[in-house]
Design a protein around this motif. Structure first.
Motif, PDB file in Angstrom:
ATOM      1  N   VAL A 263     -64.391 -13.384 -79.536  1.00  0.00           N
ATOM      2  CA  VAL A 263     -64.529 -12.038 -78.977  1.00  0.00           C
ATOM      3  C   VAL A 263     -63.563 -11.831 -77.811  1.00  0.00           C
ATOM      4  CG1 VAL A 263     -66.127 -10.431 -77.846  1.00  0.00           C
ATOM      5  CG2 VAL A 263     -66.906 -11.843 -79.762  1.00  0.00           C
ATOM      6  N   GLU A 264     -63.264 -12.900 -77.078  1.00  0.00           N
ATOM      7  CA  GLU A 264     -62.321 -12.789 -75.962  1.00  0.00           C
ATOM      8  C   GLU A 264     -60.976 -12.250 -76.438  1.00  0.00           C
ATOM      9  OE1 GLU A 264     -60.859 -13.479 -71.933  1.00  0.00           O
ATOM     10  OE2 GLU A 264     -62.819 -13.145 -72.861  1.00  0.00           O
ATOM     11  N   GLY A 265     -60.491 -12.737 -77.573  1.00  0.00           N
ATOM     12  CA  GLY A 265     -59.236 -12.236 -78.113  1.00  0.00           C
ATOM     13  C   GLY A 265     -59.324 -10.780 -78.500  1.00  0.00           C
ATOM     14  N   CYS A 266     -60.470 -10.378 -79.037  1.00  0.00           N
ATOM     15  CA  CYS A 266     -60.671  -8.966 -79.403  1.00  0.00           C
ATOM     16  C   CYS A 266     -60.648  -8.073 -78.175  1.00  0.00           C
ATOM     17  CB  CYS A 266     -61.995  -8.805 -80.147  1.00  0.00           C
ATOM     18  SG  CYS A 266     -62.088  -9.707 -81.703  1.00  0.00           S
ATOM     19  N   VAL A 267     -61.229  -8.557 -77.072  1.00  0.00           N
ATOM     20  CA  VAL A 267     -61.207  -7.799 -75.817  1.00  0.00           C
ATOM     21  C   VAL A 267     -59.761  -7.567 -75.372  1.00  0.00           C
ATOM     22  CG1 VAL A 267     -61.786  -7.891 -73.360  1.00  0.00           C
ATOM     23  CG2 VAL A 267     -63.473  -8.580 -75.070  1.00  0.00           C
ATOM     24  N   LEU A 268     -58.946  -8.590 -75.466  1.00  0.00           N
ATOM     25  CA  LEU A 268     -57.561  -8.481 -75.005  1.00  0.00           C
ATOM     26  C   LEU A 268     -56.745  -7.527 -75.858  1.00  0.00           C
ATOM     27  CD1 LEU A 268     -56.876 -12.240 -74.149  1.00  0.00           C
ATOM     28  CD2 LEU A 268     -57.243 -10.367 -72.551  1.00  0.00           C
ATOM     29  N   VAL A 269     -56.793  -7.701 -77.176  1.00  0.00           N
ATOM     30  CA  VAL A 269     -55.982  -6.826 -78.031  1.00  0.00           C
ATOM     31  C   VAL A 269     -56.525  -5.396 -78.018  1.00  0.00           C
ATOM     32  CG1 VAL A 269     -55.228  -8.744 -79.494  1.00  0.00           C
ATOM     33  CG2 VAL A 269     -57.265  -7.455 -80.143  1.00  0.00           C
ATOM     34  N   GLY A 270     -57.850  -5.261 -77.919  1.00  0.00           N
ATOM     35  CA  GLY A 270     -58.431  -3.926 -77.828  1.00  0.00           C
ATOM     36  C   GLY A 270     -58.051  -3.226 -76.541  1.00  0.00           C
ATOM     37  N   GLY A 271     -58.071  -3.955 -75.442  1.00  0.00           N
ATOM     38  CA  GLY A 271     -57.682  -3.372 -74.165  1.00  0.00           C
ATOM     39  C   GLY A 271     -56.234  -2.945 -74.145  1.00  0.00           C
ATOM     40  N   LEU A 272     -55.362  -3.773 -74.709  1.00  0.00           N
ATOM     41  CA  LEU A 272     -53.942  -3.427 -74.733  1.00  0.00           C
ATOM     42  C   LEU A 272     -53.692  -2.225 -75.642  1.00  0.00           C
ATOM     43  CD1 LEU A 272     -51.100  -4.051 -73.815  1.00  0.00           C
ATOM     44  CD2 LEU A 272     -50.882  -5.688 -75.700  1.00  0.00           C
ATOM     45  N   ALA A 273     -54.368  -2.180 -76.786  1.00  0.00           N
ATOM     46  CA  ALA A 273     -54.192  -1.048 -77.704  1.00  0.00           C
ATOM     47  C   ALA A 273     -54.633   0.259 -77.049  1.00  0.00           C
ATOM     48  CB  ALA A 273     -54.986  -1.300 -78.984  1.00  0.00           C
ATOM     49  N   ALA A 274     -55.779   0.231 -76.362  1.00  0.00           N
ATOM     50  CA  ALA A 274     -56.270   1.438 -75.692  1.00  0.00           C
ATOM     51  C   ALA A 274     -55.326   1.874 -74.582  1.00  0.00           C
ATOM     52  CB  ALA A 274     -57.666   1.187 -75.130  1.00  0.00           C
ATOM     53  N   ALA A 275     -54.844   0.911 -73.797  1.00  0.00           N
ATOM     54  CA  ALA A 275     -53.921   1.249 -72.714  1.00  0.00           C
ATOM     55  C   ALA A 275     -52.621   1.829 -73.264  1.00  0.00           C
ATOM     56  CB  ALA A 275     -53.639   0.005 -71.874  1.00  0.00           C
ATOM     57  N   TYR A 276     -52.119   1.256 -74.354  1.00  0.00           N
ATOM     58  CA  TYR A 276     -50.879   1.754 -74.953  1.00  0.00           C
ATOM     59  C   TYR A 276     -51.011   3.217 -75.368  1.00  0.00           C
ATOM     60  CZ  TYR A 276     -47.048   2.401 -78.239  1.00  0.00           C
ATOM     61  OH  TYR A 276     -45.947   2.892 -78.892  1.00  0.00           O
ATOM     62  N   VAL A 277     -52.099   3.541 -76.035  1.00  0.00           N
ATOM     63  CA  VAL A 277     -52.320   4.932 -76.434  1.00  0.00           C
ATOM     64  C   VAL A 277     -52.450   5.812 -75.194  1.00  0.00           C
ATOM     65  CG1 VAL A 277     -53.956   6.510 -77.551  1.00  0.00           C
ATOM     66  CG2 VAL A 277     -53.372   4.340 -78.643  1.00  0.00           C
ATOM     67  N   GLY A 278     -53.120   5.308 -74.165  1.00  0.00           N
ATOM     68  CA  GLY A 278     -53.382   6.097 -72.971  1.00  0.00           C
ATOM     69  C   GLY A 278     -52.160   6.418 -72.143  1.00  0.00           C
ATOM     70  N   PHE A 279     -51.118   5.589 -72.208  1.00  0.00           N
ATOM     71  CA  PHE A 279     -49.908   5.920 -71.441  1.00  0.00           C
ATOM     72  C   PHE A 279     -48.748   6.377 -72.333  1.00  0.00           C
ATOM     73  CE2 PHE A 279     -49.196   1.234 -72.004  1.00  0.00           C
ATOM     74  CZ  PHE A 279     -47.950   1.260 -72.594  1.00  0.00           C
ATOM     75  N   THR A 280     -48.970   6.419 -73.629  1.00  0.00           N
ATOM     76  CA  THR A 280     -47.907   6.816 -74.545  1.00  0.00           C
ATOM     77  C   THR A 280     -48.071   8.253 -75.035  1.00  0.00           C
ATOM     78  OG1 THR A 280     -47.627   4.531 -75.292  1.00  0.00           O
ATOM     79  CG2 THR A 280     -46.711   6.269 -76.695  1.00  0.00           C
ATOM     80  N   PHE A 281     -49.245   8.588 -75.502  1.00  0.00           N
ATOM     81  CA  PHE A 281     -49.482   9.923 -76.083  1.00  0.00           C
ATOM     82  C   PHE A 281     -50.025  10.856 -74.999  1.00  0.00           C
ATOM     83  CE2 PHE A 281     -49.778   6.759 -79.411  1.00  0.00           C
ATOM     84  CZ  PHE A 281     -48.962   7.289 -80.400  1.00  0.00           C
ATOM     85  N   VAL A 282     -49.193  11.078 -73.995  1.00  0.00           N
ATOM     86  CA  VAL A 282     -49.647  11.795 -72.800  1.00  0.00           C
ATOM     87  C   VAL A 282     -49.781  13.301 -73.026  1.00  0.00           C
ATOM     88  CG1 VAL A 282     -48.715  10.051 -71.251  1.00  0.00           C
ATOM     89  CG2 VAL A 282     -47.258  11.953 -71.986  1.00  0.00           C
ATOM     90  N   GLY A 283     -49.250  13.801 -74.118  1.00  0.00           N
ATOM     91  CA  GLY A 283     -49.317  15.235 -74.362  1.00  0.00           C
ATOM     92  C   GLY A 283     -50.617  15.693 -74.997  1.00  0.00           C
ATOM     93  N   LEU A 284     -51.445  14.756 -75.422  1.00  0.00           N
ATOM     94  CA  LEU A 284     -52.705  15.118 -76.073  1.00  0.00           C
ATOM     95  C   LEU A 284     -53.766  15.497 -75.044  1.00  0.00           C
ATOM     96  CD1 LEU A 284     -52.983  12.308 -78.796  1.00  0.00           C
ATOM     97  CD2 LEU A 284     -52.292  14.690 -79.134  1.00  0.00           C
ATOM     98  N   PRO A 285     -54.645  16.436 -75.392  1.00  0.00           N
ATOM     99  CA  PRO A 285     -55.749  16.774 -74.490  1.00  0.00           C
ATOM    100  C   PRO A 285     -56.778  15.651 -74.466  1.00  0.00           C
ATOM    101  CG  PRO A 285     -55.976  17.971 -76.550  1.00  0.00           C
ATOM    102  CD  PRO A 285     -54.639  17.285 -76.604  1.00  0.00           C
TER     103      PRO A 285
END
Length: 353
Positions: free
Chosen positions: A92-114
C-alpha cells in the motif's frame, strides 16, 4: 452462494475475547514503553497524560490528530480489504506514492479546469494509479501463486525510486532547490474543514469509505465471498467461488484505496508531491488493519491512536524533557505487537490450503 450465506449467518459474534485481543497490543506496548520511561527517569503516568492532552486537549489538537489519522484510515482500510480475502498486501505504501504523484501532476498541469472537474479528475488519477500499481502482483498471485508479500514489498522500493526520479527530473518545480513538484492550483485542493488546521474533506471521504466497507462486508455477496475465501480458500473453491478472480479484484481495490490516500494527502495537506511524501503511511496501515482486526470501527480507532501518537510526538518536546524517541518507541512497540498477529494469520491461511 448459499454456502457463503450460511457461513455468514453462523459466524460468531464479536465477544470479550475479540475485544481483549484487539486491546492487548496497546496494553502491552504501554507496559513496555512505561518500563523504558521509568528506567530513563520519567514518570510513565505523567508522560501518558501529556501525550493524551497534546492529542485531544482542545479543538485545535483534536483537529490535528484527526488530520494525521486520515491517511492512516485509508491505508488501514486498503490493507484490510486485501487481508479479508486472505491476501497479504504490504504494498500500500507504493500505492500511496504513485497515487500522490498522479494527483499532484493533474493538479498543477490541468490548471484551466474548474474545481468541479479538476478535483475529481485529480482524485480519479490517484485511484487509477494505485489500481494499476497493484495489477502485476495481483495477476502473479492469482495466476501463478507468486507470493504477494514479496512482490508487493519490492514494488514499494520501486515506487520510492520511480517517484524520486520523476520529482528530481521532469516534474521538478522550476527554480526549486528541493525535490518537489510545483504546487497544485487552488481549484485542485480539498476544502479545509477547520482552518487553519490541515484537517480537510479527505477525512469525510475516509469516513464514507469506512461506512461503505462496513455495509459491503455485511450485506453484499462479494463481501461474504471475500470473508469465506479469507477464512478457508479450499471451502470457498468447493462452494463455487472463483478465488483467483476474487484475489485480483481485492488487490486492485486495495491499490485503488491506497492511491486515493496518496491523492488526498497531496491535494489536502501537502498541496504538491515531495520526496519523502509518505513517512510510512502504508506500513503503518498494516498495523492499523491488524490492531483494528479488520473491522470498520477498529480501523478508525487504531488510526486515531497512531494519529494521536504522531501529533503529540511532534509537540511533546516543547513542554517536557521527554525525548521524541520515547514516542517512537511507543508507536513501534504497538506496531510490533499488532503485526505479531500477521504471522498467526499467515499460518492460518497456509493451514487452510
Amino acid at each position: 452462494m448459499s454456502a457463503v450465506a450460511s457461513t455468514a449467518r453462523t459466524a460468531p459474534a464479536v465477544g470479550w475475547r475479540d475485544v481483549a485481543l484487539a486491546v492487548a497490543p496497546l496494553v502491552l506496548a504501554l507496559v513496555v514503553a512505561g518500563i523504558v520511561l521509568a528506567v530513563a527517569g520519567h514518570n510513565p503516568l505523567e508522560v501518558y497524560w501529556l501525550l493524551l492532552k497534546e492529542s485531544f486537549g482542545g479543538v485545535k489538537r483534536i483537529a490535528a490528530t484527526v488530520a494525521a489519522s486520515t491517511p492512516l484510515i485509508l491505508t488501514g482500510l486498503a490493507t484490510a480489504v486485501a487481508f479479508r480475502s486472505g491476501v497479504f498486501n504490504v504494498g500500500v505504501e507504493g500505492c500511496v506514492l504513485v497515487g500522490g504523484l498522479a494527483a499532484a501532476y493533474v493538479g498543477f498541469t490541468f490548471v484551466g479546469l474548474p474545481a468541479t472537474l479538476l478535483l475529481p479528475f485529480a482524485l480519479g488519477a490517484a485511484v487509477i494509479a494505485g489500481t494499476l500499481w497493484m495489477l502485476v502482483p495481483a495477476l502473479l498471485k492469482a495466476r501463478l501463486d507468486v507470493d504477494e508479500v514479496v512482490t508487493t514489498l519490492m514494488l514499494n522500493f520501486i515506487a520510492v525510486s520511480l517517484t524520486a526520479w520523476l520529482v528530481n527530473g521532469p516534474l521538478l518545480a522550476p527554480g526549486s532547490a528541493n525535490s518537489a513538484t510545483p504546487m497544485v492550483v487552488e481549484a485542485a485542493r480539498l476544502p479545509r474543514l477547520m482552518p487553519p488546521s490541515t484537517l480537510n474533506a479527505g477525512f469525510l471521504i475516509a469516513i464514507a469509505l469506512l461506512v461503505l466497507y462496513w455495509l459491503w462486508g455485511r450485506g453484499t455477496a462479494l463481501g461474504l465471498e471475500t470473508r469465506l475465501a479469507g477464512l478457508n480458500p479450499r471451502f470457498a473453491i468447493a462452494s463455487g467461488i472463483n478465488v483467483p478472480m476474487l484475489i485480483i479484484k481485492m488487490m486492485l481495490l486495495s491499490g485503488a484505496i491506497g492511491g486515493l490516500a496518496g491523492g488526498i494527502q497531496a491535494l489536502g495537506t501537502v498541496n504538491r508531491f515531495v520526496v519523502g511524501f509518505s513517512p510510512g503511511y502504508g506500513f503503518t496501515g498494516i498495523a492499523v488493519a491488524l490492531l483494528g482486526r479488520g473491522s470498520a470501527i477498529g480501523i478508525l480507532l487504531a488510526a486515531l491512536l497512531f494519529g494521536a501518537l504522531a501529533t503529540s510526538g511532534a509537540t511533546i518536546q516543547l513542554f517536557s524533557d521527554v525525548p521524541i524517541e520515547i514516542v517512537n518507541i511507543l508507536q513501534g512497540t504497538v506496531m510490533i505487537f499488532a503485526v505479531a498477529r500477521f504471522g498467526w494469520l499467515l499460518k492460518q491461511r497456509q493451514g487452510g490450503k
